[in-house]
Design a protein around this motif. Structure first.
Motif, PDB file in Angstrom:
ATOM      1  N   UNK A  50       0.729  -1.155  -0.024  1.00 52.83           N
ATOM      2  CA  UNK A  50       0.006   0.075  -0.076  1.00 52.83           C
ATOM      3  C   UNK A  50       0.840   1.307  -0.014  1.00 52.83           C
ATOM      4  N   UNK A  51       0.491   2.162   0.701  1.00 52.19           N
ATOM      5  CA  UNK A  51       1.145   3.470   1.097  1.00 52.19           C
ATOM      6  C   UNK A  51       2.567   3.519   1.455  1.00 52.19           C
ATOM      7  N   UNK A  52       2.912   2.421   2.306  1.00 55.52           N
ATOM      8  CA  UNK A  52       4.427   2.152   2.501  1.00 55.52           C
ATOM      9  C   UNK A  52       5.221   1.879   1.137  1.00 55.52           C
ATOM     10  N   UNK A  53       4.628   1.420   0.164  1.00 54.41           N
ATOM     11  CA  UNK A  53       5.660   1.461  -0.942  1.00 54.41           C
ATOM     12  C   UNK A  53       5.339   2.621  -2.063  1.00 54.41           C
ATOM     13  N   UNK A  54       4.159   3.063  -2.001  1.00 52.56           N
ATOM     14  CA  UNK A  54       3.711   3.996  -2.994  1.00 52.56           C
ATOM     15  C   UNK A  54       3.855   5.559  -2.348  1.00 52.56           C
ATOM     16  N   UNK A  55       5.009   5.993  -2.016  1.00 53.75           N
ATOM     17  CA  UNK A  55       4.913   7.272  -1.683  1.00 53.75           C
ATOM     18  C   UNK A  55       6.435   7.982  -2.353  1.00 53.75           C
ATOM     19  N   UNK A  56       6.836   9.063  -1.888  1.00 48.24           N
ATOM     20  CA  UNK A  56       7.815   9.789  -2.617  1.00 48.24           C
ATOM     21  C   UNK A  56       9.165   9.372  -2.048  1.00 48.24           C
ATOM     22  N   UNK A  57       9.226   8.456  -1.140  1.00 47.54           N
ATOM     23  CA  UNK A  57      10.604   7.646  -0.946  1.00 47.54           C
ATOM     24  C   UNK A  57      11.798   8.492  -0.649  1.00 47.54           C
ATOM     25  N   UNK A  58      11.040   9.390   0.578  1.00 44.87           N
ATOM     26  CA  UNK A  58      12.042  10.272   1.389  1.00 44.87           C
ATOM     27  C   UNK A  58      11.838   9.945   2.704  1.00 44.87           C
ATOM     28  N   UNK A  59      12.986   9.976   3.350  1.00 43.85           N
ATOM     29  CA  UNK A  59      12.946  10.086   4.861  1.00 43.85           C
ATOM     30  C   UNK A  59      13.346  11.656   5.269  1.00 43.85           C
ATOM     31  N   UNK A  60      12.383  12.573   4.764  1.00 46.91           N
ATOM     32  CA  UNK A  60      12.492  13.838   4.885  1.00 46.91           C
ATOM     33  C   UNK A  60      12.094  14.438   6.240  1.00 46.91           C
ATOM     34  N   UNK A  61      12.688  15.687   6.510  1.00 45.11           N
ATOM     35  CA  UNK A  61      12.458  16.404   7.784  1.00 45.11           C
ATOM     36  C   UNK A  61      11.086  16.990   8.072  1.00 45.11           C
ATOM     37  N   UNK A  65      12.231  22.519 -19.043  1.00 47.45           N
ATOM     38  CA  UNK A  65      12.899  21.480 -19.623  1.00 47.45           C
ATOM     39  C   UNK A  65      11.942  20.168 -19.590  1.00 47.45           C
ATOM     40  N   UNK A  66      11.067  20.063 -18.704  1.00 48.31           N
ATOM     41  CA  UNK A  66      10.618  18.728 -18.426  1.00 48.31           C
ATOM     42  C   UNK A  66      10.018  18.029 -19.596  1.00 48.31           C
ATOM     43  N   UNK A  67       9.639  18.939 -20.528  1.00 47.49           N
ATOM     44  CA  UNK A  67       8.873  18.058 -21.752  1.00 47.49           C
ATOM     45  C   UNK A  67       9.759  17.738 -22.494  1.00 47.49           C
ATOM     46  N   UNK A  68      11.242  17.942 -22.316  1.00 53.35           N
ATOM     47  CA  UNK A  68      12.003  16.730 -22.966  1.00 53.35           C
ATOM     48  C   UNK A  68      12.185  15.560 -22.846  1.00 53.35           C
ATOM     49  N   UNK A  69      11.509  15.330 -21.604  1.00 55.43           N
ATOM     50  CA  UNK A  69      11.697  13.926 -21.196  1.00 55.43           C
ATOM     51  C   UNK A  69      10.650  13.145 -21.296  1.00 55.43           C
ATOM     52  N   UNK A  70      10.500  11.868 -21.267  1.00 53.56           N
ATOM     53  CA  UNK A  70       9.593  11.260 -21.378  1.00 53.56           C
ATOM     54  C   UNK A  70       8.946  10.360 -19.989  1.00 53.56           C
ATOM     55  N   UNK A  71       7.723  10.433 -19.897  1.00 54.86           N
ATOM     56  CA  UNK A  71       7.209   9.738 -18.572  1.00 54.86           C
ATOM     57  C   UNK A  71       7.229   8.171 -18.779  1.00 54.86           C
ATOM     58  N   UNK A  72       7.524   7.627 -17.801  1.00 58.52           N
ATOM     59  CA  UNK A  72       7.501   6.137 -17.993  1.00 58.52           C
ATOM     60  C   UNK A  72       6.206   5.544 -17.575  1.00 58.52           C
ATOM     61  N   UNK A  73       5.953   5.941 -16.057  1.00 52.19           N
ATOM     62  CA  UNK A  73       4.557   5.292 -15.382  1.00 52.19           C
ATOM     63  C   UNK A  73       4.246   6.182 -14.513  1.00 52.19           C
ATOM     64  N   UNK A  74       3.182   5.758 -13.787  1.00 60.44           N
ATOM     65  CA  UNK A  74       2.639   6.359 -12.646  1.00 60.44           C
ATOM     66  C   UNK A  74       2.348   5.278 -11.572  1.00 60.44           C
ATOM     67  N   UNK A  75       2.263   5.924 -10.098  1.00 61.18           N
ATOM     68  CA  UNK A  75       1.977   4.907  -9.089  1.00 61.18           C
ATOM     69  C   UNK A  75       1.031   6.028  -8.298  1.00 61.18           C
ATOM     70  N   UNK A  76       0.282   5.108  -7.410  1.00 60.27           N
ATOM     71  CA  UNK A  76      -0.691   5.790  -6.380  1.00 60.27           C
ATOM     72  C   UNK A  76      -0.760   5.191  -4.981  1.00 60.27           C
ATOM     73  N   UNK A  77      -0.376   5.995  -3.968  1.00 58.59           N
ATOM     74  CA  UNK A  77      -0.697   5.743  -2.682  1.00 58.59           C
ATOM     75  C   UNK A  77      -1.725   6.382  -1.911  1.00 58.59           C
TER      76      UNK A  77
END
Length: 630
Positions: free
Chosen positions: A67-78, A337-349
């Motif tokens: 669930x959300x434990x894997x589908x997050x931004x992947x940061x141990x942020x402050x 410049x983001x439009x120069x790059x190709x999106x790969x996929x999405x994920x949802x938490x």
């Protein structure tokens, strides 16, 4: 001695995917604590319980960190964005970030951030200049918490300095401020908590779905029954305390026991780029003022996230094209410049955010809370609400302290100092690659990140069989020895489990080149029949497609058509997929894809010190009409 969390069995012959038939119910397993939910909070609680000497078992209806434990931004942020309205959460996040760096240094990587401040195209206004000054004051306040997480103090940059660091930024900036946070693989963090718990006696039952809470004559919860979703059978767990750590599913699970509490689930959508867009994280602001990030993460980049109230299917949340456009709009303003790059996929938490009425989603507290349902007539059941990845260990320590107190256990918490598996020794890629082909340097470096000091155990498989040095996933990359070792040691039961453990098929090809071979390796190691291998392959392809669907346009669409053609046409797997799934249903085994109470639960505040506020009991239910049995 090898630490393993191989699948627990509901009964003989159910220890791998595809066990035929339905097995009988086992005898009850007696433990001190049952944890329902295999996210980072549930695994953290299981680890803390096990390290204090409590007997603990964990039940999860899917894989760990599904669930959300894997589908997050992947940061141990402050928790910098909470600083304006929730200082306690910021301090707790920074503190536990420091602890997590101590217990899992191999899993963390520093992410430097740029926080650009926009100006009007015709020149900076007074308000914009004041905003930049205010931003610097804000970061000075955040600097007070930086030592807790080994962060660096902020720096103010001129427009030229910011553009020199990241030329892709919009030129319409008044300046920028720097900060840094810590990235992490949340799947690995969850799994390594589970591995350490198992090494201290915890038992894990993944792919087992809770079917009922067991109560004694007084109505107290004394255990659970859970049905295996893969091989049939029921596991019976008995314990004086049951913890509901199922995240956004929590109220539904509590309702199965006749209890209730409220959450405000929030949907977070992320867009993934399979390559580095920038070496710096960039702070963005959405059209509605929400803060978002574009940040490098492992081999790729992540853009997000949204935060919207969610009322849909918790088992199958999906991103929409509108949500993708929303986050892209923010990125284009700050980083054209983001439009120069190709999106790969999405994920949802779906976040299990604490309930509040008349509050904007983005302003909801990220604190956590515990609820005791005794006042609702359901003693023995406690529920976990809220929380965030960066504070999972603190949450587990607080709740486990309360559980230990109730069970008469006075052992201290050690989860803030005891290393997780892989952090108990040095990581030396140069030493490990010595005498091996240079082409293995990158796969070994990636293994060292995921497994830390346990990497030599995997390399020993290559010494025994050099064929296992074969690269199975070129995008990550992943070698065969790692896949086989993970199947044995890390509670892998399905092909999608392997993806979470190793990032297999998370790269640019999305599994086009590696899923078929990986399914064959899983079948060999788990002794699966051929039809089950095909079912697993089809399931993994379907899971990948769900994430790709919102970004299927242009080159992405062509890539997916190629993927489908390679598997369904060139390999002629379409008829086999259909036949294999039909055979599963003919066996009576579905292939997993995916009560109201009026009184509030008792909120528990452990370790602060622990206090219990007693709410009113549930209203009595009317009895049966006269003349009818009770």
């Amino acid at each position: 001695m090898r630490t393993s969390i191989l699948p627990e069995r509901a009964a003989p012959d159910t220890d791998h995917v595809g066990s035929a038939g339905t097995t009988p119910t086992t005898a009850a397993i007696e433990v001190d604590v049952v944890v329902v939910g295999g996210g980072v909070n549930g695994c953290g609680i299981a680890r803390d319980c096990a390290r204090r000497g409590l007997r603990v078992a964990l039940v999860e209806k899917n894989d760990l960190a599904k669930g959300a434990s894997g589908a997050n931004t992947g940061m141990i942020h402050g928790g910098i964005r909470y600083l304006l309205y929730d200082v306690a959460t910021t301090k707790m996040s920074c503190t536990d970030s420091g602890y997590i760096q101590r217990i899992a240094p191999h899993l963390l990587f520093r992410v430097p951030f740029l926080v650009p401040v926009l100006r009007s195209p015709d020149g900076a206004t007074l308000a914009e200049r004041l905003f930049l000054k205010g931003a610097e004051i804000f970061f000075e306040a955040y600097d007070e918490f930086q030592p807790l997480k080994r962060g660096k103090p902020h720096t103010r940059l001129t427009p030229d300095e910011a553009l020199a660091l990241e030329p892709g930024l919009t030129p319409h900036i008044l300046g920028a401020v720097t900060m840094d946070e810590w990235g992490i693989d949340p799947f690995r963090l969850t799994v390594e908590n589970a591995m350490d718990a198992a090494a201290h006696g915890a038992r894990f039952f993944t792919w087992h779905e809770l079917t009922r809470f067991v109560k004694d004559d007084a109505g107290a919860v004394v255990g659970v029954d859970a049905a295996c979703r893969l091989g049939g059978g029921v596991v019976r767990l008995r314990a004086p305390l049951v913890v509901n750590a199922t995240g956004a599913w929590g109220p539904r699970v509590a309702a199965m026991a006749g209890a209730a509490y409220k959450l405000r689930p929030g949907k977070g959508v992320h867009v993934v780029y399979s390559h580095r867009v920038s070496n710096y994280g960039i702070s963005l602001t959405g059209v509605d003022g929400r803060q978002m990030f574009l940040m490098p993460h492992e081999n790729g980049s992540i853009l997000g996230t949204t935060d919207d109230d969610y009322y849909g299917d918790l088992d199958h949340p999906r991103a929409t094209e509108d949500e993708v456009k929303y986050v892209l709009q923010a990125a284009r303003v700050f980083f054209p410049a983001i439009d120069r790059y190709r999106m790969s996929r999405t994920y949802v938490g779906v976040r299990p955010t604490l309930w509040a009425f008349s509050e904007n989603e983005d302003r909801l507290s990220r604190e956590h809370a515990f609820f005791d349902h005794a006042a609702q007539g359901v003693p023995g059941l406690l529920s976990v609400a809220g929380g965030k990845l960066a504070a999972y260990r603190q949450l587990a320590e607080e709740l486990t302290g309360e559980l230990a107190r109730r069970l008469g256990n006075s052992a201290p918490c050690t989860t803030h100092t005891a290393p997780l598996p892989g952090a108990d020794g040095p990581v030396d890629v140069d030493a490990w690659i010595k005498g091996r082909p240079e082409r293995l340097r990158l796969p070994v470096a990636r293994m060292a990140y995921r497994h830390g000091a346990r990497t030599p155990r995997i390399l020993a498989r290559i010494d025994a069989d050099p064929r296992e040095a074969c690269t199975t996933c070129l995008c990550e990359p992943v070698i065969e020895a790692e896949l086989r070792a993970v199947v044995h040691d890390e509670h892998v039961r399905r092909l999608v489990d392997l993806r979470r453990r190793t990032r297999q098929s998370m790269g640019a090809c999305g599994g086009t080149r590696c899923l078929l071979r990986t399914s064959q390796l899983l079948a060999q190691e788990a002794r699966l029949p051929a039809r089950d291998q095909l079912v697993e392959l089809h399931g993994a392809m379907t899971a990948r497609f769900v994430g790709k669907r919102p970004v299927l346009e242009g080159a992405n669409l062509a890539t997916e058509e190629l993927n489908q053609a390679m598997h369904l046409l060139a390999a002629n797997l379409g008829p086999f997929f259909r036949a294999a799934r039909a055979a599963h249903h003919d066996d009576g085994r579905a292939v997993p894809s995916s009560a109201t109470a009026d009184a509030p639960a008792t909120r528990v505040e452990p370790a602060r010190p622990a206090t219990v506020v007693t709410p009113p009991p549930l209203p009595a239910r009317p009895g049966p009409p006269a003349g009818e049995p009770g």
